[in-house]
Enzyme design. Structure first.
Site, PDB file in Angstrom:
ATOM      1  N   ASP A 111     104.096   4.199 -20.126  1.00 19.34           N
ATOM      2  CA  ASP A 111     103.425   4.672 -18.915  1.00 19.34           C
ATOM      3  C   ASP A 111     103.800   6.127 -18.676  1.00 19.34           C
ATOM      4  OD1 ASP A 111     101.877   2.581 -17.996  1.00 19.34           O
ATOM      5  OD2 ASP A 111     103.564   1.570 -17.063  1.00 19.34           O
ATOM      6  N   ASP A 121     102.993   8.704   5.804  1.00 14.66           N
ATOM      7  CA  ASP A 121     102.998   8.299   4.392  1.00 14.66           C
ATOM      8  C   ASP A 121     104.443   8.322   3.886  1.00 14.66           C
ATOM      9  OD1 ASP A 121     102.704   7.938   1.683  1.00 14.66           O
ATOM     10  OD2 ASP A 121     101.064   9.380   1.455  1.00 14.66           O
ATOM     11  N   LYS A 164      93.200  12.080   2.569  1.00  9.68           N
ATOM     12  CA  LYS A 164      93.453  12.724   1.272  1.00  9.68           C
ATOM     13  C   LYS A 164      93.338  11.633   0.215  1.00  9.68           C
ATOM     14  CE  LYS A 164      98.479  12.006   1.082  1.00  9.68           C
ATOM     15  NZ  LYS A 164      98.618  11.158   2.270  1.00  9.68           N
ATOM     16  N   ARG A 221      91.943   4.255  -3.013  1.00  5.19           N
ATOM     17  CA  ARG A 221      92.573   5.422  -3.637  1.00  5.19           C
ATOM     18  C   ARG A 221      92.605   6.612  -2.677  1.00  5.19           C
ATOM     19  NH1 ARG A 221      90.558   6.725  -9.462  1.00  5.19           N
ATOM     20  NH2 ARG A 221      92.652   7.628  -9.578  1.00  5.19           N
TER      21      ARG A 221
END
Length: 675
Positions: free
Chosen positions: A304, A341, A390, A377
């Site tokens: 990843d 956030d 955003k 998303r």
């Protein structure tokens, strides 16, 4: 784990010596057919000491027979010691870990906020505890409040304390570690018997390690060679009688021990155990020895991007407005969309906004926060006056189009510029108006370029899987030095990548931590799950990294390679030894009856008796000499497979032929004065 050296202590050596005698039990030794043959020879020699003429008249003195008996006993003890010493390293590690969790208490936070002192074994998952400066964390958990430094040296061996705080990648704590400043409130994640330490202890003290398929195959080969040499020795007796050469039974026993592959037979178990221990020392749980061994055959690694190749915490580095007049508005909107956030990215946006905005930004905003989800998303906040979001470029463009908004002409070029630098672009909109782009910078982990180059030389191809667009993925892949990349890759796409590689005959390794990674982890030949991941991911994998560091896959694969190379190198050395000893001893035995054999006695050994004793002593000493290599493994440098093969053949193959001649001759020069 990085504190291996402290286990090489006097106590461990004494324990290994005790176990060496315990393993003389035939029930224990029969698991190793080669050393069992040596023990049978030792018992027959003991019978000859008591009854010298039981198998016929012999010219060997009782003292000579006792010498053979003692050397055979020491040979077995040395082989047992190598295995016991390897096991002892793990047990010493377990004792050290057990001390870290002994007699711990916890400050349990009650529902009313009061504290109650309880035994650490009484803690249940989901309960909250408080740990203050100087106290030991009693259980694995997640920091929910506070910030402190934690000394994890008891677990990882790293002396430098690490900072733990709520949110982000540094909120997990391990039971048995020490808080060295301030305080933490922790939500307990494990109960007694299921913690990090319990898993480590269970691994090193758990069920008997089963032999791997390669180990079984090698044991079968060595056992077959042992049988062949036994047949050779048995047929040698009537041939010697026909030639009127007297070969006493004790000498034939000694000759058998010298010729069968006792060196690798005595070290093979230790090599496998030491390989498992080396993985454990990296805080990786291997569900079987086979998993470690398969790592040595891996030739494709699926990695990843986030957390493995990059640090995982993308950092906001720049605000790019659609026009310069929009810059202040973009900064404020980006700040508002990120104020609630808790992700590392969100926190970095808030920090950057505070640095760049000259006026004071609001600390609280009255509105509804919309967190990021894999479906939308995007994330942001909706108030009575405005809505600010955003998110990923495609999602934001689609949202604006759905609400009949305008797409600035330069928005795509701004996103392309960020992607071309290897960054991640986030578009910011306010009331359906695009203000600009946030540049999230991905930071490549230090030293990866060199490590990938080393893997490439070893014949291992690296493939980066990322959800980023092709342009960003290509930039990161080039900067990191991976061989290939798969862009816009979803977890389910990894299965296809793995199957495609396996269809080409490759052995594939990958890392994962989520439920959606479980099918791919199960499909891969080697699956390394993170301890912080889901239960299904850990069940599907055959390796679990207790530090939850995906980069460890590189180290585990190198350990697997080292295990196979060590076994191959020492097997080569052992078989070369046997060939050398055959040509060293046989001429010395036969030259008295067959004068032509004298020309083959190139070492000019003094007599058949001294030749046998010298070979037996060398046979025992070489096991001890090779124990450090069996424990540490042969050095695996960044060479190609062909180069490594040539090096091993020169060092262990040619060395295995030369060393016995030199060793036996030197010992014979001393022994000749005593026999």
């Amino acid at each position: 784990m990085h504190h291996v050296n402290k286990y090489f202590n006097q106590t461990m050596v004494i324990e290994a010596l005790k176990m060496s005698f315990y393993k003389l039990n035939p029930k224990q030794l029969i698991k190793n057919p080669i050393m069992f043959v040596v023990e049978v020879g030792m018992v027959l020699t003991l019978i000859l000491i008591c009854f010298p003429d039981i198998f016929g008249t012999s010219y060997l003195s009782r003292g000579y027979l006792i010498t053979i008996f003692i050397i055979l006993l020491i040979t077995i003890l040395f082989a047992n010691f190598s295995e016991a010493f390897a096991e002892g390293r793990g047990k010493a590690q377990a004792d050290s870990l057990r001390q870290a969790q002994s007699n711990l208490t916890a400050r349990l936070i009650e529902e009313n906020g009061a504290y109650r002192i309880v035994n650490a074994t009484e803690l249940k998952a989901g309960q909250n505890i408080r740990v203050e400066n100087g106290e030991t964390i009693p259980a694995d958990g997640v920091v929910i409040n506070g910030l402190a430094t934690v000394d994890e040296s008891a677990i990882t061996g790293e002396s430098a304390p690490v900072i733990k705080e709520s949110g982000g990648d540094f909120d997990g704590v391990i039971g048995g570690t020490l808080v060295t400043s301030d305080w933490l409130e922790i939500r307990v994640e494990s109960e007694a018997g299921t913690s990090f330490l319990d898993k480590m202890i269970a691994l090193v003290e758990g069920a008997e390690r089963n032999k791997t398929p390669n180990e079984i195959a090698l044991f079968t080969l060595l056992t077959t060679l042992t049988i062949i040499f036994l047949v050779v020795i048995v047929t040698l007796y009537p041939i010697a009688s026909y030639l009127h050469l007297i070969l006493p039974i004790a000498m034939l026993i000694a000759l058998t021990v010298c010729l069968i592959p006792t060196t690798i037979g005595g070290l093979l178990s230790a090599i496998g155990i030491a390989g498992m221990d080396r993985v454990t020392q990296f805080n990786v749980l291997a569900k079987s020895g086979r998993a470690v061994e398969v790592c040595g055959d891996v030739d494709v690694m699926i990695l990843d991007k986030t957390g493995t190749i990059t640090y995982g915490n993308r950092i906001a580095s720049e605000f790019l407005p659609v026009n310069q007049q929009m810059l202040e508005k973009l900064i404020v909107a980006a700040y508002m969309s990120s104020i609630y956030d808790d992700t590392p990215e969100g926190k970095s946006i808030v920090r950057l906004a505070k640095q760049m905005y000259i006026n004071e930004l609001p600390k609280d905003i009255d509105g509804t926060y919309k967190p990021f989800t894999a479906e939308t998303r995007m994330s942001g906040i909706i108030t009575n006056e405005i809505s600010v979001f955003k998110g990923a470029p495609n999602s934001m463009i689609n949202l604006v189009k759905q609400q009949q908004g305008n797409i600035p002409l330069n928005i795509e070029s701004l996103c392309m510029d960020v992607s071309s630098k290897g960054g991640t672009p986030l578009i910011v909109i306010e009331n359906n108006v695009m203000l600009g782009v946030i540049y999230l910078k991905d930071v490549i982990k230090d030293g990866l370029v060199e490590r990938f180059t080393e893997l490439r030389k070893m014949g291992i191809e690296t493939v980066m899987c990322t959800g980023d667009n092709a342009l960003t993925a290509a930039t990161i892949a080039k900067e990191a030095g991976v061989d290939r990349f798969v862009a816009e890759c979803k977890p389910e796409d990894k299965i296809k990548v793995i199957k495609d590689e396996q269809a080409k005959g490759h052995i594939v390794a990958m890392t994962g931590d989520g439920t959606n990674d479980a099918p791919a982890l199960a499909q891969a030949n080697i699956g390394l799950a993170m301890n912080s991941g889901t239960i299904s991911a850990k069940e599907a994998a055959n390796l679990i990294d207790l530090d939850s560091n995906p980069t460890k896959l590189i180290e585990v694969v190198k350990i697997g390679k080292q295990l196979l190379m060590t076994r191959g190198a020492l097997t080569t050395f052992s078989l070369a030894n046997d060939v050398a000893k055959y040509f060293a001893i046989l001429p010395a035995l036969m030259m008295s009856t067959i004068p032509e054999m004298t020309s083959l006695n190139i070492m000019h050994l003094s007599s058949p008796k001294s030749a046998i004793i010298s070979a037996l002593i060398f046979n025992a000493l070489i096991i001890v000499a090779l124990i450090p290599i069996a424990m540490k493994g042969v050095k695996v440098k960044g060479y190609s497979i062909d180069r490594i093969f040539i090096n091993n053949m020169l060092i262990y193959g040619l060395g295995g032929l030369i060393v016995p001649f030199l060793g036996i001759k030197l010992i014979d020069m001393i022994v000749q004065f005593f026999v």
